[in-house]
Motif scaffolding. Sequence first.
Motif, PDB file in Angstrom:
ATOM      1  N   ARG A 180       0.856  -1.180   0.000  1.00 13.86           N
ATOM      2  CA  ARG A 180       0.000   0.000   0.000  1.00 13.86           C
ATOM      3  C   ARG A 180       0.898   1.239   0.000  1.00 13.86           C
ATOM      4  O   ARG A 180       1.696   1.436   0.927  1.00 13.86           O
ATOM      5  CB  ARG A 180      -0.925   0.006   1.207  1.00 13.86           C
TER       6      ARG A 180
ATOM      7  N   ASP B  86      -3.184   4.798  -1.381  1.00 15.55           N
ATOM      8  CA  ASP B  86      -4.053   5.402  -0.378  1.00 15.55           C
ATOM      9  C   ASP B  86      -3.653   6.867  -0.213  1.00 15.55           C
ATOM     10  O   ASP B  86      -2.523   7.162   0.189  1.00 15.55           O
ATOM     11  CB  ASP B  86      -3.910   4.678   0.972  1.00 15.55           C
TER      12      ASP B  86
ATOM     13  N   THR C 125      -4.244  -1.172   8.298  1.00 13.74           N
ATOM     14  CA  THR C 125      -4.039  -2.079   7.170  1.00 13.74           C
ATOM     15  C   THR C 125      -3.266  -3.332   7.549  1.00 13.74           C
ATOM     16  O   THR C 125      -2.906  -4.135   6.686  1.00 13.74           O
ATOM     17  CB  THR C 125      -3.281  -1.352   6.035  1.00 13.74           C
TER      18      THR C 125
END
Length: 295
Positions: free
Chosen positions: A201, A236, A256
């Motif tokens: 991410r 993100d 996460t």
Amino acid sequence: MAFKKILIVTGADHSDQDVRIAAGLCAEVGAYLSVLIMSPPPLAVSPPPLGDGIPGWPEQRAHAIAALEKRYRQIERFSQDMARLETTSKEIQKQLRAMRLCYDVDTHYCDQASVGDAVRQRARCNDLTIVGPALLNDINLGPLVINGSLFDTGKPVLVVPEGAEATLSPRRVLVGWDSRVEASRSVREALDLLAGAEEVRVALVDPEATCTGNGTEPGADIAAYLTRHGAWVSVDRLASAGKPVATVLAQHAIDTSADMIVMGAYGSRRLRERLFGGVTRWIVGKPPLPLFLAR
């Protein structure tokens, strides 16, 4: 890149905790372990002249004798430190032989000003330097080692705080991205980790869409780069809501279920102590996650 040679720096008075962490990482990826045990001495004081060189006046003579006694105490401490280095080296070698690792163990005794250079010389010939919890708690040696391993080496550092599960095969990785060169280098040095992870991410805090820097779609360029290298990537974009960037990234790592954070190491060359301060401020009160740094 794959990590084939890993450096761990520890103090002579530290427990073997940091070495165990580094040895476990080497066993995980089949890497060679290089151990550097350091014991920086206090600043040396030149002894006064002996014999007829000692002043005759009582007050001056007392000062001279006190200086001599201080010098002798330093010599005695030097002998003790050397013995401690030798004992620590033998204990670590015994531990590593039991783990059947390929390794070398070296000791180094130098003044405070030379610690960074000694670490830097070795870090350049290793793929990764590990900074464990015992070294992080050493306010005298820790800053010198982190600065030495990150500045002017071109090599990354893995910071493992107390309570973190150290791994070089993370399943979920959070990348703190801001389009600066330090962030780019951290991603490049961590490519092997990122390509092998199940999920990567890329997190941007308050990104601005510009023609330069982050681009018109912040995070899209680095996501495409990582995808080309085989990573499974999502982007993100996070709002800080007035909170520090470190706080936002730390909370996102929790949300996460990240196993590791990859980010650039920022710090002034003239004020290098700020780099260690930034690392320790990041760790204190944050989730105990390995922090992969490069600059």
